[in-house]
Design a protein around this motif. Structure first.
Motif, PDB file in Angstrom:
ATOM      1  N   LEU A   1       0.843  -1.194   0.000  1.00 20.00           N
ATOM      2  CA  LEU A   1       0.000   0.000   0.000  1.00 20.00           C
ATOM      3  C   LEU A   1       0.878   1.244   0.000  1.00 20.00           C
ATOM      4  CD1 LEU A   1      -2.647  -0.952   2.748  1.00 20.00           C
ATOM      5  CD2 LEU A   1      -2.791  -1.355   0.289  1.00 20.00           C
ATOM      6  N   ILE A   2       0.329   2.320  -0.550  1.00 19.17           N
ATOM      7  CA  ILE A   2       1.018   3.609  -0.550  1.00 19.17           C
ATOM      8  C   ILE A   2       0.021   4.674  -0.115  1.00 19.17           C
ATOM      9  CG2 ILE A   2       0.503   4.084  -3.003  1.00 19.17           C
ATOM     10  CD1 ILE A   2       3.380   5.315  -3.175  1.00 19.17           C
ATOM     11  N   GLU A   3       0.507   5.679   0.606  1.00 18.88           N
ATOM     12  CA  GLU A   3      -0.387   6.769   1.014  1.00 18.88           C
ATOM     13  C   GLU A   3       0.413   8.023   1.330  1.00 18.88           C
ATOM     14  OE1 GLU A   3      -1.914   7.769   4.513  1.00 18.88           O
ATOM     15  OE2 GLU A   3      -0.363   6.871   5.759  1.00 18.88           O
ATOM     16  N   VAL A   4      -0.318   9.142   1.408  1.00 19.00           N
ATOM     17  CA  VAL A   4       0.267  10.429   1.800  1.00 19.00           C
ATOM     18  C   VAL A   4      -0.333  10.771   3.164  1.00 19.00           C
ATOM     19  CG1 VAL A   4       0.510  12.864   1.161  1.00 19.00           C
ATOM     20  CG2 VAL A   4       0.447  11.100  -0.629  1.00 19.00           C
ATOM     21  N   PRO A   5       0.406  10.530   4.266  1.00 15.23           N
ATOM     22  CA  PRO A   5      -0.175  10.656   5.616  1.00 15.23           C
ATOM     23  C   PRO A   5      -0.833  12.005   5.892  1.00 15.23           C
ATOM     24  CG  PRO A   5       1.942   9.548   5.762  1.00 15.23           C
ATOM     25  CD  PRO A   5       1.789  10.003   4.333  1.00 15.23           C
ATOM     26  N   ALA A   6      -0.200  13.117   5.478  1.00  9.85           N
ATOM     27  CA  ALA A   6      -0.758  14.441   5.822  1.00  9.85           C
ATOM     28  C   ALA A   6      -2.162  14.620   5.256  1.00  9.85           C
ATOM     29  CB  ALA A   6       0.162  15.543   5.311  1.00  9.85           C
ATOM     30  N   ALA A   7      -2.448  13.965   4.125  1.00  7.15           N
ATOM     31  CA  ALA A   7      -3.756  14.133   3.493  1.00  7.15           C
ATOM     32  C   ALA A   7      -4.695  12.967   3.763  1.00  7.15           C
ATOM     33  CB  ALA A   7      -3.569  14.287   1.980  1.00  7.15           C
ATOM     34  N   MET A   8      -4.167  11.893   4.393  1.00  5.29           N
ATOM     35  CA  MET A   8      -5.001  10.696   4.571  1.00  5.29           C
ATOM     36  C   MET A   8      -5.042  10.256   6.033  1.00  5.29           C
ATOM     37  SD  MET A   8      -3.854   8.834   0.992  1.00  5.29           S
ATOM     38  CE  MET A   8      -4.780   7.323   1.211  1.00  5.29           C
ATOM     39  N   THR A   9      -4.146   9.328   6.420  1.00  6.96           N
ATOM     40  CA  THR A   9      -4.222   8.775   7.786  1.00  6.96           C
ATOM     41  C   THR A   9      -4.033   9.802   8.883  1.00  6.96           C
ATOM     42  OG1 THR A   9      -1.892   8.214   7.538  1.00  6.96           O
ATOM     43  CG2 THR A   9      -3.483   6.419   7.313  1.00  6.96           C
ATOM     44  N   HIS A  10      -3.282  10.869   8.610  1.00 11.02           N
ATOM     45  CA  HIS A  10      -2.944  11.792   9.685  1.00 11.02           C
ATOM     46  C   HIS A  10      -3.615  13.154   9.538  1.00 11.02           C
ATOM     47  CE1 HIS A  10      -0.340   8.510  10.583  1.00 11.02           C
ATOM     48  NE2 HIS A  10       0.030   9.072  11.710  1.00 11.02           N
TER      49      HIS A  10
ATOM     50  N   ARG B   1       4.131   7.303   2.667  1.00  3.48           N
ATOM     51  CA  ARG B   1       4.335   6.122   3.502  1.00  3.48           C
ATOM     52  C   ARG B   1       4.032   4.866   2.699  1.00  3.48           C
ATOM     53  NH1 ARG B   1       0.373   4.683   8.427  1.00  3.48           N
ATOM     54  NH2 ARG B   1      -0.683   3.645   6.712  1.00  3.48           N
ATOM     55  N   LEU B   2       4.917   3.897   2.795  1.00  4.56           N
ATOM     56  CA  LEU B   2       4.720   2.613   2.123  1.00  4.56           C
ATOM     57  C   LEU B   2       4.500   1.518   3.155  1.00  4.56           C
ATOM     58  CD1 LEU B   2       7.745   2.578  -0.377  1.00  4.56           C
ATOM     59  CD2 LEU B   2       5.409   3.411  -0.817  1.00  4.56           C
ATOM     60  N   SER B   3       3.511   0.675   2.908  1.00  2.00           N
ATOM     61  CA  SER B   3       3.427  -0.587   3.628  1.00  2.00           C
ATOM     62  C   SER B   3       3.852  -1.629   2.604  1.00  2.00           C
ATOM     63  CB  SER B   3       1.992  -0.839   4.103  1.00  2.00           C
ATOM     64  OG  SER B   3       1.897  -2.135   4.665  1.00  2.00           O
ATOM     65  N   VAL B   4       5.082  -2.100   2.731  1.00  2.00           N
ATOM     66  CA  VAL B   4       5.640  -2.994   1.717  1.00  2.00           C
ATOM     67  C   VAL B   4       5.093  -4.403   1.939  1.00  2.00           C
ATOM     68  CG1 VAL B   4       7.755  -3.952   0.758  1.00  2.00           C
ATOM     69  CG2 VAL B   4       7.727  -1.585   1.586  1.00  2.00           C
ATOM     70  N   GLY B   5       4.452  -4.941   0.927  1.00  2.00           N
ATOM     71  CA  GLY B   5       3.819  -6.254   1.021  1.00  2.00           C
ATOM     72  C   GLY B   5       4.785  -7.391   0.727  1.00  2.00           C
ATOM     73  N   ILE B   6       4.226  -8.551   0.441  1.00  2.00           N
ATOM     74  CA  ILE B   6       5.059  -9.739   0.244  1.00  2.00           C
ATOM     75  C   ILE B   6       5.029 -10.227  -1.209  1.00  2.00           C
ATOM     76  CG2 ILE B   6       4.843 -10.394   2.678  1.00  2.00           C
ATOM     77  CD1 ILE B   6       2.931 -12.626   1.847  1.00  2.00           C
TER      78      ILE B   6
END
Ligand SMILES: *Cc1c(COP(=O)(O)O)cnc(C)c1O
Length: 379
Positions: A333-342, A358-363
């Protein structure tokens, strides 16, 4: 038993009645009693105790090196229950880079119940020591933090916190590391909290939370609150987390293998301003991370040159990395924390740089992930 064995077997005996190898999903709210006030094995009502949830709770306790586990409907429900150990007018010290939802719960909800919060840089044990007050009853750490991946030396923090005459409870949110990488109870923490929605579940198909402790008295107070407040994890969700945990060690090793390759790639990429990864030598707490964690995990943050617009462009250009909140699943997954999670911490002291990705690197296969990031950064 070793961690890999516990992940598969702890709390999970084959069913004594029929030998079912997998823990059944006990979709029942209530239980036949052997006589008035004589429930079997403590099973009266599923808010209080459910066999599928109980298996998960015992598994969690074993993995964290604790003695008691409790499963909740979400990570924040687990956090909320822990904070209910406190009386009004208690002071809580928390990291200044905690998960945005944790900050929101503390700042916007629990302050109204006369709990007092301060947020400090917990990576520095001295700033923790300086911020303890005569009313401090609980210290809340997250390490690595979300999204800046700051590392707090848990052992050093535990020494400072436990030297205080109140003996405040030291809580560690271990969501990013998981017990496979880091076991806070062994480093001096009193309570471990998880969002099981992330790596423990591991497949982005369940929301859940956990609390694990060693101390019996503390466990009894928490079980009371779990039942009295009632934010428990359901049986089906408990089953899904139990199943996810079986492959936790394999997944975490692969998350790390992929993340380490991506960290190296990003560190030398001309469009990357700054890489943040705990097991990369450029990380300010690299040596603490190496000592405290088995590997660097699957989370990477980086600042893109060109500010918010450039960050948004990268996050919208990936094809395998899915643009989404959350983390810890098998898929990247990829995201821009300032505009999304945070978004909930915008304008507060936890404000996040808008150029942070921010990257959540998968398998998945790492070559595909590297190629995807390469084309997104070049786009
Ligand atoms: C997601 C998250 C939480 C909250 O958990 P939920 O399951 O979403 O309620 C808490 N801490 C951290 C570090 C998280 O990433």
């Amino acid at each position: 038993m070793k961690f890999e064995t516990l992940a598969i077997h702890a709390g999970q005996e084959p069913d004594p009645n029929n030998g079912a190898v997998m823990t059944p999903v006990y979709l029942t709210s209530t239980y036949k009693q052997d006589g008035v006030g004589k429930p079997r094995q403590g099973y009266e009502y599923s808010r209080t105790k459910n066999p599928t949830r109980f298996a998960l709770e015992n598994c969690l306790a074993a993995l964290e090196g604790g003695a008691y586990g409790l499963a909740f409907a979400s990570g924040l429900a687990a956090t909320d229950t822990v904070l209910r150990l406190l009386d009004a007018d208690s002071h809580v010290l928390a990291g200044n880079d905690v998960y945005g939802g944790t900050f929101r719960l503390f700042d916007k909800v629990l302050r109204r119940f006369r709990l007092d919060f301060d947020f400090v840089d917990t990576t520095d044990p001295e700033s923790v020591a300086d911020a303890l007050t005569p009313h401090t009853r609980l210290v809340w750490l997250e390490t690595p933090t979300n999204p800046l991946l700051r590392i707090t030396d848990i052992r050093a923090a535990a020494e400072v916190v436990h030297a205080h005459p109140n003996k405040p409870l030291l809580v560690v949110d271990n969501t990013f590391a998981t017990p496979y990488l880091q076991r806070p109870l062994e480093l001096g923490a009193d309570i471990v909290v998880h969002s099981m929605t992330k790596y423990l579940g591991g497949h982005s198909d369940v929301v859940g939370g956990a609390v694990i402790v060693k101390d019996k008295g503390l466990a009894e107070r928490l079980y009371f609150l779990q039942n009295a407040v009632g934010a428990v994890l359901g049986p089906m969700d408990s089953f899904l987390v139990l199943r996810g945990i079986k492959t936790l060690p394999l997944r975490m090793d692969r998350h790390f293998e992929n993340a380490a390759a991506i960290a190296d790639f990003l560190a030398s990429h001309p469009k990357v301003e700054k890489l943040i990864y705990p097991f990369h030598e450029s990380h300010p707490q690299y040596h603490i991370a190496r000592r405290q964690m088995k590997n660097g995990g699957g989370m990477i943050s980086f600042l893109v040159k060109g500010g918010r617009e450039a960050a948004v462009r990268v996050a919208e250009a990936t094809k395998i990395f899915t643009l989404a909140e959350s983390l810890g699943g098998v898929e990247s997954l990829i995201e821009v924390p300032a505009a999304m999670t945070h978004l909930s911490v915008a304008g507060s002291q936890l404000d996040v740089d808008p150029a942070l990705v921010r990257l959540s690197v998968g398998i998945e296969h790492k070559d595909d992930l590297l190629e995807d990031l390469r084309q997104a950064l070049d786009a």
